[in-house]
Design a protein around this motif. Sequence first.
Motif, PDB file in Angstrom:
ATOM      1  N   LYS A 192       0.940  -1.064   0.062  1.00 30.44           N
ATOM      2  CA  LYS A 192      -0.112   0.051   0.044  1.00 30.44           C
ATOM      3  C   LYS A 192       0.808   1.087  -0.024  1.00 30.44           C
ATOM      4  O   LYS A 192       1.961   1.350   0.781  1.00 30.44           O
ATOM      5  N   ASP A 223      -3.912   4.860  -0.707  1.00 26.14           N
ATOM      6  CA  ASP A 223      -4.745   5.179   0.436  1.00 26.14           C
ATOM      7  C   ASP A 223      -4.543   6.776   0.288  1.00 26.14           C
ATOM      8  O   ASP A 223      -3.505   7.201   0.568  1.00 26.14           O
ATOM      9  N   HIS A 225      -6.259   9.004   2.565  1.00 28.56           N
ATOM     10  CA  HIS A 225      -6.434   9.267   3.843  1.00 28.56           C
ATOM     11  C   HIS A 225      -7.430  10.462   3.819  1.00 28.56           C
ATOM     12  O   HIS A 225      -7.437  11.399   4.508  1.00 28.56           O
ATOM     13  N   GLU A 250      -8.272   3.476  -1.482  1.00 33.02           N
ATOM     14  CA  GLU A 250      -8.974   3.831  -0.459  1.00 33.02           C
ATOM     15  C   GLU A 250      -9.032   5.054   0.392  1.00 33.02           C
ATOM     16  O   GLU A 250      -8.056   5.816   0.114  1.00 33.02           O
ATOM     17  N   ASP A 251     -10.223   5.270   1.131  1.00 34.04           N
ATOM     18  CA  ASP A 251     -10.201   6.642   1.718  1.00 34.04           C
ATOM     19  C   ASP A 251     -10.020   8.031   0.874  1.00 34.04           C
ATOM     20  O   ASP A 251      -9.342   8.619   1.275  1.00 34.04           O
ATOM     21  N   GLU A 276     -12.392   2.170   7.789  1.00 32.74           N
ATOM     22  CA  GLU A 276     -11.567   1.851   9.037  1.00 32.74           C
ATOM     23  C   GLU A 276     -11.923   2.660  10.231  1.00 32.74           C
ATOM     24  O   GLU A 276     -11.685   2.442  11.313  1.00 32.74           O
ATOM     25  N   HIS A 326      -8.309  -4.316   8.701  1.00 30.52           N
ATOM     26  CA  HIS A 326      -7.263  -2.912   8.792  1.00 30.52           C
ATOM     27  C   HIS A 326      -6.748  -3.300  10.058  1.00 30.52           C
ATOM     28  O   HIS A 326      -7.093  -3.571  11.104  1.00 30.52           O
TER      29      HIS A 326
HETATM   30 MG   LIG Z   1      -6.157   3.831   5.424  1.00 32.73          MG
END
Ligand SMILES: [Mg+2]
Length: 401
Positions: A192, A223, A225, A250-251, A276, A326
Amino acid sequence: MKITSITCQILSTAQQQGATRYEDTAGLKFPQTTSGSENVFSGRADTRHICVYPSDRSTALIRVQTDTGLEGIGEAHAPAAPRVVQTIVEDLLTPILVGQDARSIDVLWERMFSAMRLRSHTQGFTLEAIAGVDIALWDLLGKHYGEPIWRLLGGAYRLKMPVYSSGTPGQTVDARREGVHKVLDEGFSVVKTSCGRGSFREQMELVRQMSDAVADRGQLLVDAHGGFDLKDAIRFARFLEGLDNVEWFEDALLPEDHDGYRELTLSTPLRIAVGETDCNRYVVRDRLLNKECDLLLPDVCRAGGISETLRIAQLADVFGVSWASHVSTSTAVHLMAGLHVGAATPNCFISECPSGFAHGPFGNCLLKEPLVFENGHITLNEKPGLGIELDEEAVAQLVLL
Ligand SMILES: [Mg+2]
């Protein structure tokens, strides 16, 4: 098997690393943008993102003791202000549980959850504390029956569980490329990387470089965030679609942007991952009904432990949604708890593994027998409970007094 006492130990590297400072989510430290640069549209992550992390590392180990002499071990995610979790465990959950039959895990879970219905119990510190106790109860149940947790959960769909490396450390693109190669050389095939800070172009370049570094040796997870708004997230998803080794995004948005996640998910064939921060089945139900993702990311040490993560995974399956475990800056207790649920659910994709876990301060050095990573997998065994044994002398050196 009556519960006689519960303890919560904070493990911390603060003694080695000095006073706590709070920093951006690790992945968002890079790329570094200089003030006054030409980056007019700096993106939201420069001021808003999912969370901060402290400069030191901490977690909460929870032990449930019983009148049989058996002890179960759990872990609560507690990277920031870990004494909050400790207080909830000691002042709130312990009086509720002492004297109760440790085998009645569902009943005890409901009692803990209901105890804080009036006081923002649905996620955060309270659910993290419940998670730690719940995992300890499952470990205890396994030890009581002499069975691994995966068997008590109904059996394993697979014992050889895929894990991915959580990050690509480094403050330059070259350092991160080297980090990717190192992780692949260690046997991981899924890595990741973070984006979400800096200009859109900088982020595209960073992710393109990481994708090139992985090449055809594996898959890349991306990711952000919570660093994009919807339009940029859709634009970024288009870009990621063109990289043939990107497995999920992701996110991309802040977790509260439910309509945004729905639009993003419907807009792209790329797998959209979120969750998460989702710590109970009720918020997950709403996310699933709203079609906000293709993959959920519950964290067993945040989302109410093994019991609630199992319920979330099973609920997701009803909607045809997969999940991935996660895992954060924590010990093998966390990693193993997620792997047991993963093994026992048909829709588990993979588990996160903290980068550098094998040699980190909370990694294999805290175990009597190290976890073995083989070709990007950890294989669960027949040992009772979580299937690990802590090296108590090593743990004692990290306990915050
Ligand atoms: Mg994350």
